[in-house]
Design an enzyme around this catalytic site. Structure first.
Site, PDB file in Angstrom:
ATOM      1  N   ARG A  41       0.669  -1.241  -0.111  1.00 32.89           N
ATOM      2  CA  ARG A  41      -0.107  -0.013  -0.054  1.00 32.89           C
ATOM      3  C   ARG A  41       0.905   1.250   0.039  1.00 32.89           C
ATOM      4  O   ARG A  41       2.011   1.296   0.564  1.00 32.89           O
ATOM      5  CB  ARG A  41      -0.887   0.120   1.219  1.00 32.89           C
ATOM      6  CG  ARG A  41      -2.036  -0.955   1.474  1.00 32.89           C
ATOM      7  CD  ARG A  41      -3.003  -0.730   0.380  1.00 32.89           C
ATOM      8  NE  ARG A  41      -4.239  -1.776   0.353  1.00 32.89           N
ATOM      9  CZ  ARG A  41      -4.264  -2.760  -0.581  1.00 32.89           C
ATOM     10  NH1 ARG A  41      -3.625  -2.802  -1.707  1.00 32.89           N
ATOM     11  NH2 ARG A  41      -5.382  -3.577  -0.665  1.00 32.89           N
TER      12      ARG A  41
ATOM     13  N   HIS B 159      -0.618   0.613 -10.315  1.00 33.47           N
ATOM     14  CA  HIS B 159      -1.457  -0.428  -9.465  1.00 33.47           C
ATOM     15  C   HIS B 159      -1.886  -1.490 -10.148  1.00 33.47           C
ATOM     16  O   HIS B 159      -3.257  -1.812 -10.030  1.00 33.47           O
ATOM     17  CB  HIS B 159      -2.476   0.440  -8.690  1.00 33.47           C
ATOM     18  CG  HIS B 159      -2.835  -0.247  -7.354  1.00 33.47           C
ATOM     19  ND1 HIS B 159      -3.183   0.546  -6.110  1.00 33.47           N
ATOM     20  CD2 HIS B 159      -2.706  -1.557  -7.197  1.00 33.47           C
ATOM     21  CE1 HIS B 159      -3.571  -0.332  -5.231  1.00 33.47           C
ATOM     22  NE2 HIS B 159      -3.451  -1.717  -5.645  1.00 33.47           N
TER      23      HIS B 159
END
Lengths: 316, 316
Positions: free
Chosen positions: A231, A279
């Protein structure tokens, strides 16, 4: 034209992937009126929602919502993005074997790219320069894998199979037969001091917020590299820029960021030591997402316990 | 100054690696006068030689040569580059575990780079463009591995462990428990027609000369990619350029070439679909090379049979 009275399946807007989601949903769940994104959404008709990071209060504004499916494995992002999540509505998380495989593919690719000096040789090619350089082999490199959940453990195992020296780290004690694991803050510092690459697969929690900061980077081995596929919130991005510029770190492979999409003015984009992917380390394939939703709907219909139902107390 | 009368260890000139070879030799074999390259070489004093592709007749011109060590695993390159090799001098080939590991690292890196669209996302980063693109996972891709020797088999096994669908091909029948293998020309055509990536690890022989040519590329699946880490002579380079330009092939990762170093005017350097590395998939580490030489010298000294002695009749 008669108004459409079918129940609405709301699917979050994932920009370039939206057409794939629409196709998968219309094929797999023809009983639904499929709506991608929140614009012109008939809130009363929404009975099922497929979300990633719902806007605060959005789900609570849907009076007839019966089911939420999260396209990610964790719930941390839902808690953080939407503190008003309507907890009486069942939340099912995706357990997609493709997600784990995607993470394995991504992390192994990033580690091998660092090992094989991929960036260096790409520049050599641009300069039409032919110069051999001794390349070390994987058994000569130690990789620290931070985070040993459903993704970290299989990733660590695959890196070990490839030949790397692998040490896994988790906050709390954990033991498996086939891997060298350590835990706790003291061990983290020692581990990070000897690793040639640090793979960050930590979840985003209060404890991991910017855990990779100035102190972390200075305790790393000089010239080591990081891979962040966990993250963005776990990395202090300014500290990373400093560590790369000073030569303390040699490279960073980053798939996640504090702000996504990464703003076009961000210094990461043009940094010669940073490799960016948007991502995509592991993407839930729309077909898998719709399959999970279909299964949950069938379970509700049959009054069966829901598979992969999130337990809010346990946090997963 | 008295003339140096020590025996000479000749080491082929490997340009950027020369200093590493000199260090390793001087440390490991101090009894020798170490000479890198052929200039100013006192031919009479050379008793041992470490070679890759010796110039025709060069080794035959060394009257006191007692031992030759090849830094490659095969002998094909020696036969081809020096038909006058003095066959009464024992030739020992390197069996360096680092070579196999290097090939595994390289081929897995190349296959994952293709899978993960590394080149596409590198260009996206240059354009500061953030756009997700669904990435397939390794179980959805079939890889054909051509050549199943000491390198091909371990490479095929590792690709399979990673999750890829792997089919190995060799000219002659071969069977192992854990891999799907096929053989012969007909099977090659069928295999190549269904593979998403073809990994070429074939040795250079009369039978494999430009085996990857126009016909080979047109029988491949449209949009497939090739990885060549075998020998440059197995590829028809013009046919490859055509197959890439027409879109028949999507990408090529090349570590070996017909002429090495790759000439600076060669079209490969600037081709957007070609990734070049300068024959470094697997490099014999100078320390390993000197270790092999030292062992062979000790075996000669002790009148023992030589380990890894090349059998000219068998061809390896």
């Amino acid at each position: 034209l008669a108004a459409d009275t079918r129940p609405v399946l709301y699917i979050r807007d994932s920009a370039s992937l939206a057409p794939l989601w629409r196709d998968a949903a219309q094929n797999g769940l023809p009983q639904f009126d499929v709506q991608i994104g929140r614009s012109n959404l008939d809130l009363d008709r929404v009975t099922a929602a497929l979300v990633w990071k719902p806007a605060p209060g959005f789900l609570a504004s849907l009076p007839n919502l019966k089911l939420v499916v999260s396209v990610g494995a964790g719930v941390d992002h839902i808690v953080m993005s939407d503190p008003d999540f309507p907890r009486h509505v069942p939340l099912v998380r995706m357990v997609d074997p493709g997600l784990t495989q995607g993470m394995i593919d991504f992390v192994v690719w990033a580690c091998l790219s660092i090992l094989r000096k991929a960036k260096f040789f790409a520049n050599e090619q641009l300069a039409k320069r032919w110069e051999a350089k001794p390349i070390e082999t994987s058994p000569n490199k130690t990789i620290a894998v931070l985070g040993l959940g459903q993704i970290g453990l299989p990733v660590a195992r695959m890196l070990k199979k490839l030949g790397f020296q692998v040490i896994g780290w988790s906050r709390r004690y954990k033991k498996v037969e086939d891997l060298h694991l350590v835990h706790g803050s003291d061990e983290l510092k020692a581990l990070v001091g000897r690793a040639d690459m640090v793979v960050n697969l930590l979840p985003s929690t209060r404890d991991t917020y910017q855990i990779m900061g100035t102190e972390f980077f200075s305790s790393m081995k000089k010239g080591a590299a990081i891979i962040n596929a966990g993250r963005g919130a776990t990395v202090d991005e300014n500290a990373l820029l400093e560590a790369l510029s000073s030569g303390q770190l040699s490279e960073a492979y980053l798939d996640v960021f504090q702000v996504e999409p990464l703003p076009s003015e961000h210094a990461f984009w043009i940094h010669p030591k940073i490799t960016i992917t948007p991502h995509i380390a592991a993407i839930t394939h729309p077909k898998s997402g719709i399959r999970a939703l279909k299964r949950a709907l069938a379970e509700i219909e049959a009054n069966k316990p829901l598979s992969n139902l999130v337990d809010w107390n346990a946090g997963y």
